[in-house]
Design a protein around this motif. Structure first.
Motif, PDB file in Angstrom:
ATOM      1  N   LYS A  10       0.820  -1.201   0.000  1.00 31.48           N
ATOM      2  CA  LYS A  10       0.000   0.000   0.000  1.00 31.48           C
ATOM      3  C   LYS A  10       0.860   1.261   0.000  1.00 31.48           C
ATOM      4  O   LYS A  10       0.605   2.199  -0.743  1.00 31.48           O
ATOM      5  N   THR A  13       2.659   2.127  -3.406  1.00 27.52           N
ATOM      6  CA  THR A  13       1.854   2.612  -4.534  1.00 27.52           C
ATOM      7  C   THR A  13       1.048   3.860  -4.194  1.00 27.52           C
ATOM      8  O   THR A  13       0.302   4.340  -5.034  1.00 27.52           O
ATOM      9  N   ARG A  14       1.198   4.398  -3.025  1.00 25.88           N
ATOM     10  CA  ARG A  14       0.396   5.562  -2.647  1.00 25.88           C
ATOM     11  C   ARG A  14       0.746   6.807  -3.459  1.00 25.88           C
ATOM     12  O   ARG A  14      -0.022   7.738  -3.540  1.00 25.88           O
ATOM     13  N   TRP A  15       1.889   6.839  -4.086  1.00 28.53           N
ATOM     14  CA  TRP A  15       2.325   7.958  -4.908  1.00 28.53           C
ATOM     15  C   TRP A  15       1.680   7.947  -6.287  1.00 28.53           C
ATOM     16  O   TRP A  15       1.647   8.956  -6.974  1.00 28.53           O
ATOM     17  N   LEU A  16       1.160   6.783  -6.721  1.00 28.78           N
ATOM     18  CA  LEU A  16       0.707   6.636  -8.094  1.00 28.78           C
ATOM     19  C   LEU A  16      -0.493   7.517  -8.438  1.00 28.78           C
ATOM     20  O   LEU A  16      -0.460   8.234  -9.443  1.00 28.78           O
ATOM     21  N   MET A  17      -1.529   7.498  -7.659  1.00 24.20           N
ATOM     22  CA  MET A  17      -2.743   8.249  -7.995  1.00 24.20           C
ATOM     23  C   MET A  17      -2.511   9.763  -8.020  1.00 24.20           C
ATOM     24  O   MET A  17      -2.935  10.416  -8.981  1.00 24.20           O
ATOM     25  N   PRO A  18      -1.850  10.342  -7.022  1.00 21.83           N
ATOM     26  CA  PRO A  18      -1.612  11.795  -7.130  1.00 21.83           C
ATOM     27  C   PRO A  18      -0.786  12.179  -8.355  1.00 21.83           C
ATOM     28  O   PRO A  18      -1.062  13.188  -8.994  1.00 21.83           O
ATOM     29  N   LEU A  20      -0.681  10.484 -11.226  1.00 19.12           N
ATOM     30  CA  LEU A  20      -1.543  10.313 -12.399  1.00 19.12           C
ATOM     31  C   LEU A  20      -2.488  11.494 -12.571  1.00 19.12           C
ATOM     32  O   LEU A  20      -2.684  11.985 -13.686  1.00 19.12           O
ATOM     33  N   PHE A  21      -3.068  11.960 -11.473  1.00 20.33           N
ATOM     34  CA  PHE A  21      -3.970  13.114 -11.550  1.00 20.33           C
ATOM     35  C   PHE A  21      -3.207  14.387 -11.929  1.00 20.33           C
ATOM     36  O   PHE A  21      -3.737  15.243 -12.629  1.00 20.33           O
ATOM     37  N   THR A  22      -1.982  14.500 -11.476  1.00 21.28           N
ATOM     38  CA  THR A  22      -1.163  15.653 -11.855  1.00 21.28           C
ATOM     39  C   THR A  22      -0.919  15.655 -13.354  1.00 21.28           C
ATOM     40  O   THR A  22      -1.063  16.685 -14.019  1.00 21.28           O
ATOM     41  N   ILE A 133       6.279   9.630 -14.837  1.00 20.44           N
ATOM     42  CA  ILE A 133       5.806   9.317 -13.485  1.00 20.44           C
ATOM     43  C   ILE A 133       6.897   8.616 -12.687  1.00 20.44           C
ATOM     44  O   ILE A 133       7.115   8.929 -11.512  1.00 20.44           O
ATOM     45  N   ARG A 137       8.605  10.167  -9.416  1.00 19.92           N
ATOM     46  CA  ARG A 137       8.620   9.360  -8.197  1.00 19.92           C
ATOM     47  C   ARG A 137      10.027   9.337  -7.601  1.00 19.92           C
ATOM     48  O   ARG A 137      10.208   9.482  -6.384  1.00 19.92           O
TER      49      ARG A 137
END
Length: 190
Positions: A10, A13-18, A20-22, A133, A137
């Motif tokens: 968890k 991968t918590r960096w992935l969604m923010p 992606l939205f950026t 991305i 990261r």
């Protein structure tokens, strides 16, 4: 003695969604930018030379130059203790650049440009987005690691592995640039 740190699935991968939205925000912004600045020389020469009759070498160089600038800047921002916001800004710019190419092709060719967008720009955008991305990261990880090192005397991030990761990302961009140039010639975009 080095202590081992367990990173749960968890938290890894918590960096992935923010991120992606950026990039999605950058893609949306780039669509609007392309409509207003499509006659700009920068767009014609570097962002999307394939639309304006560029040769395979110009297409290769355009993709490589813009992607290399992105990677070099993100590499150096990762070496700054407060590089995180600059990495996020770079990701916005990358999203804008990717969508500018597709929007300009569609604006120039109309409906007949849709197959080229689907066959060339979506795969290119997906690949560049993945590279972007992953790069941002690394900016966030290394920059945060350096900041923690200064504040709480933790071990600094490994510079060797940081450089290796960026070398791999640069190799991916080199391959992507060559593939895009070949596809442009194959599909007669240029």
């Amino acid at each position: 003695m080095k202590k081992s740190v367990y990173i749960s699935e968890k938290s890894s991968t918590r960096w992935l969604m923010p991120l992606l939205f950026t990039e999605l925000a950058g893609i949306i912004a780039g669509s609007f930018i392309a409509l207003h600045f499509r006659n700009s020389e920068i767009f014609q020469e570097y962002i999307c030379p394939e639309i304006f009759g560029g040769t395979a070498l110009e297409i290769f160089a355009g993709t490589l130059i813009t992607s290399a600038i992105f990677l070099v800047l993100s590499f150096f921002f990762g070496l700054c203790t407060f590089g995180q916001p600059f990495g996020i800004a770079l990701l916005l710019c990358l999203g804008a650049e990717c969508s500018c190419s597709a929007a300009l092709l569609y604006a120039e060719r109309g409906i007949s440009g849709i197959p080229a967008v689907l066959m060339m720009y979506l795969p290119k955008t997906a690949a560049l987005s993945a590279v972007g991305i992953l790069s941002v990261r690394e900016v966030i990880r290394t920059s945060t690691g350096l900041l923690k090192c200064l504040i709480s005397s933790e071990e600094p991030p490994c510079l060797k592995s940081y450089c290796i990761r960026y070398a791999v990302l640069f190799a991916a961009v080199l391959v992507l640039s060559a593939v895009e140039a070949l596809l442009s010639c194959f599909f007669g975009i240029g």
